[in-house]
Scaffold this motif. Structure first.
Motif, short mmCIF file in Angstrom:
data_model
loop_
_atom_site.label_atom_id
_atom_site.label_comp_id
_atom_site.label_asym_id
_atom_site.label_seq_id
_atom_site.Cartn_x
_atom_site.Cartn_y
_atom_site.Cartn_z
N PHE A 239 116.27 -22.84 26.69
CA PHE A 239 114.91 -23.38 26.76
C PHE A 239 114.35 -23.36 28.18
O PHE A 239 113.27 -23.87 28.42
CB PHE A 239 114.88 -24.81 26.20
CG PHE A 239 115.34 -24.89 24.77
CD1 PHE A 239 114.49 -24.54 23.75
CD2 PHE A 239 116.62 -25.29 24.44
CE1 PHE A 239 114.89 -24.60 22.42
CE2 PHE A 239 117.04 -25.35 23.13
CZ PHE A 239 116.18 -25.00 22.11
N ASP A 240 115.12 -22.79 29.12
CA ASP A 240 114.60 -22.60 30.47
C ASP A 240 113.55 -21.49 30.46
O ASP A 240 113.41 -20.74 29.48
CB ASP A 240 115.73 -22.24 31.43
CG ASP A 240 116.61 -23.44 31.75
OD1 ASP A 240 116.14 -24.57 31.54
OD2 ASP A 240 117.77 -23.23 32.18
N LEU A 241 112.84 -21.38 31.57
CA LEU A 241 111.79 -20.37 31.71
C LEU A 241 112.27 -19.23 32.60
O LEU A 241 113.02 -19.45 33.56
CB LEU A 241 110.52 -20.99 32.30
CG LEU A 241 109.86 -22.09 31.48
CD1 LEU A 241 108.67 -22.67 32.24
CD2 LEU A 241 109.40 -21.57 30.13
N ALA A 242 111.83 -18.04 32.29
CA ALA A 242 112.11 -16.86 33.11
C ALA A 242 110.81 -16.07 33.27
O ALA A 242 109.91 -16.13 32.43
CB ALA A 242 113.19 -15.98 32.47
N TYR A 243 110.72 -15.34 34.37
CA TYR A 243 109.53 -14.53 34.60
C TYR A 243 109.57 -13.29 33.71
O TYR A 243 110.59 -12.60 33.61
CB TYR A 243 109.44 -14.09 36.06
CG TYR A 243 109.11 -15.22 37.00
CD1 TYR A 243 107.97 -15.99 36.81
CD2 TYR A 243 109.92 -15.51 38.09
CE1 TYR A 243 107.65 -17.02 37.66
CE2 TYR A 243 109.60 -16.53 38.96
CZ TYR A 243 108.47 -17.29 38.74
OH TYR A 243 108.17 -18.30 39.58
N PHE A 244 108.43 -13.01 33.08
CA PHE A 244 108.27 -11.83 32.22
C PHE A 244 107.03 -11.09 32.70
O PHE A 244 105.92 -11.64 32.69
CB PHE A 244 108.13 -12.24 30.76
CG PHE A 244 107.89 -11.08 29.83
CD1 PHE A 244 108.89 -10.17 29.57
CD2 PHE A 244 106.66 -10.91 29.20
CE1 PHE A 244 108.68 -9.10 28.70
CE2 PHE A 244 106.44 -9.86 28.35
CZ PHE A 244 107.46 -8.95 28.09
N CYS A 245 107.23 -9.85 33.14
CA CYS A 245 106.13 -9.07 33.70
C CYS A 245 105.92 -7.81 32.88
O CYS A 245 106.87 -7.16 32.45
CB CYS A 245 106.43 -8.68 35.16
SG CYS A 245 106.78 -10.08 36.22
N ARG A 246 104.65 -7.49 32.67
CA ARG A 246 104.28 -6.27 31.95
C ARG A 246 103.46 -5.39 32.87
O ARG A 246 102.45 -5.85 33.43
CB ARG A 246 103.49 -6.62 30.69
CG ARG A 246 104.33 -7.28 29.62
CD ARG A 246 103.52 -7.68 28.41
NE ARG A 246 102.58 -8.74 28.74
CZ ARG A 246 101.36 -8.85 28.21
NH1 ARG A 246 100.94 -7.94 27.35
NH2 ARG A 246 100.59 -9.86 28.52
N TYR A 247 103.91 -4.17 33.02
CA TYR A 247 103.25 -3.23 33.92
C TYR A 247 102.64 -2.09 33.11
O TYR A 247 103.24 -1.60 32.15
CB TYR A 247 104.27 -2.68 34.93
CG TYR A 247 103.74 -1.50 35.74
CD1 TYR A 247 102.91 -1.71 36.83
CD2 TYR A 247 104.06 -0.19 35.37
CE1 TYR A 247 102.42 -0.64 37.55
CE2 TYR A 247 103.57 0.89 36.08
CZ TYR A 247 102.74 0.66 37.17
OH TYR A 247 102.24 1.71 37.88
N TRP A 248 101.45 -1.64 33.53
CA TRP A 248 100.77 -0.53 32.88
C TRP A 248 100.24 0.43 33.94
O TRP A 248 99.74 0.01 34.99
CB TRP A 248 99.58 -1.01 32.05
CG TRP A 248 99.91 -1.80 30.84
CD1 TRP A 248 99.99 -3.17 30.75
CD2 TRP A 248 100.18 -1.30 29.53
NE1 TRP A 248 100.31 -3.55 29.46
CE2 TRP A 248 100.43 -2.41 28.69
CE3 TRP A 248 100.24 -0.02 28.98
CZ2 TRP A 248 100.73 -2.29 27.34
CZ3 TRP A 248 100.53 0.11 27.64
CH2 TRP A 248 100.78 -1.01 26.83
#
Length: 475
Positions: A172-181
């Motif tokens: 239930f911790d948070l992690a960075y999620f990045c989307r690149y285009w």
């Protein structure tokens, strides 16, 4: 004083309408005209339907970011897996089944299933676009998502080991999620470990630079463009990227802070002097007091307990006075009035929304409203431009899908609206967007104008033309 909130909410109320699409054609061929009407009706129906399907007020969020940050972002994506043969409930042709019966079952399933599109709002401060001579070249979206959700969607060995190993990462911790285009490719990136919730709130480029992570997915960009639409608010010619787009209150910030300081100073004076402080005078003649009570060694009389509404008897030679604050010092009240008046000039004057002003459909009121609208006319122009790009992205998805898409048009007369890639032939870029600021008082003025130009023995305008122009009826 809520000055910034007041201006923001009023501008959002004025811009409350949804952009309407008109697909134009110069052809006199009835088939071409019908295809243009199909494209137009589908474009005006699909976006409200996508909002209802996702249960998110995407357009309201876009307008909020336009006013608050001077820029807003949203993405329209194609989700072919929703109509794939592996999706849940996909009808399979049974042995010996009539092909027409199977096509009927499949069509019914398509009408009842989710649309293969996703329209979502992107946070303004976590979305970044880079431009070149041909427009948007690259895009990056930074989000903080739960580790559990990321592991259920993607194969991330380093993060999975952290959950099951000794690093004690909670699902239930948070992690960075990045989307690149970019125009050719897209990629997803996930941070190697969990981040504290305090840091996750600041999900900008600085957060990525400080994080280690893995690219979890790469894929070709089927659209040929970055599928992120940017809607600017007020803009300037400043070469600095952080000053190129302005919130509607950026030019009011200093005077808003100053107004808050002045009101705070007034509130401090009220807090200190709201209740008058009594004092007791012991009057005497030639230095002698007339009190019958002997004085203490410090020559001060005993204090009197003053109770409101009660009768108090003073001793001879005693009198009660009151410490009262003097009048406003250095014209503070006048300064407050001047600062508030200047704030009204920079924003939207509150007098326009008073009951007296709203009931006066006069020349003065219309002049003030036109002056206000001229301040924010660039926002209207930018909303039209961005929605044109949004609809062009929709048409690209229809071409990619290949099959006819159906969406239900709700209202007094519900009906199904459909669009096929063959309907777009020659009309993909014939898009005109209509959007205008609107107030409740405008309805009464528009109705009155329509009646005036169509009334009398020699009407100035056809009734249908008046309905289209003044009542915004596009039927």
């Amino acid at each position: 004083m809520g000055l910034i909130t007041e201006v923001t909410e009023r501008v959002r109320g004025i811009l409350d309408d949804f952009p309407q699409v008109a697909v134009t054609t110069t052809s006199i061929d009835n088939m071409v005209i019908k295809r243009a009407q199909k494209c137009e009706e589908f474009s005006n129906t699909i976006f409200p339907a996508l909002q209802d399907e996702s249960d998110h007020d995407t357009w309201d969020y876009v307008l909020e970011d336009v006013t608050r940050f001077g820029r807003a972002y949203d993405e329209l994506l194609y989700l072919p897996e929703r109509r794939a043969s592996t999706s849940e409930g996909f009808p399979v042709m049974e042995k010996g089944e009539d092909p027409k019966q199977y096509l009927y079952r499949r069509r019914r399933w398509e009408l009842e299933s989710q649309l293969p599109l996703s329209w979502r709002h992107l946070p303004a401060r976590n979305t970044f676009l880079w431009y070149d001579d041909d427009g948007v070249a690259e895009g990056l979206v930074v989000e903080a998502r739960r580790v559990r959700d990321l592991l259920s969607r993607y194969d991330i060995p380093s993060l999975r080991q952290g959950v099951s190993g000794s690093r004690k990462i909670s699902p239930f911790d948070l992690a960075y999620f990045c989307r690149y285009w970019n125009r050719s490719w897209g990629a997803y990136w996930v941070s190697a470990g969990a981040v504290p919730s305090a840091e996750a709130a600041d999900t900008g480029v600085s957060a990525i630079r400080l994080s280690r992570g893995d690219v979890v997915k790469t894929f070709p960009n089927l659209y040929g463009r970055v599928p992120i639409t940017e809607t600017s608010g007020l803009t300037s010619s400043d070469p600095s990227s952080e000053k190129r787009q302005l919130a509607i209150f950026d030019h009011m910030l200093q005077i808003a802070f100053y107004l808050d300081q002045l009101v705070s100073q007034k509130a401090t004076a009220v807090r200190q002097w709201a209740w008058a402080t009594p004092f007791l005078k012991n009057m005497g003649v030639r230095g002698e007091t007339f009190s019958q009570v002997p004085l203490a060694p410090d020559q001060r009389p005993e204090p009197i307990d003053i109770l409101a509404g009660m009768l108090h008897i003073l001793l001879p030679g005693e009198d009660v006075g009151w410490f009262v604050a003097p009048g406003d010092g250095a014209g503070s009240t006048e300064l407050l009035r001047i600062v508030r008046q200047q704030a009204d000039l920079l924003g939207i004057t509150s007098a326009v929304f008073s009951g007296e002003a709203l009931g006066s459909n006069g020349y003065l009121y219309n002049s003030v409203m036109n002056a206000i609208r001229s301040k924010y006319s660039s926002i209207i122009r930018h909303i039209k431009r961005s929605h044109r790009q949004r609809v062009q992205q929709l048409f690209r998805i229809v071409e990619l899908h290949g099959e006819r898409l159906y969406v239900k048009k709700t209202g007094p007369e519900s009906s199904w609206v459909s669009l096929h890639k063959s309907d777009l032939k020659g009309l993909k870029y014939n898009i005109d967007v209509q959007f205008e600021d609107h107030l409740p008082t405008d309805d009464a003025a528009d109705v009155q104008m329509a009646l005036q130009v169509t009334g009398g023995n020699h009407p100035l305008m056809d009734i249908n033309a008046a309905r289209t122009r003044y009542l915004r009826d596009r039927d």
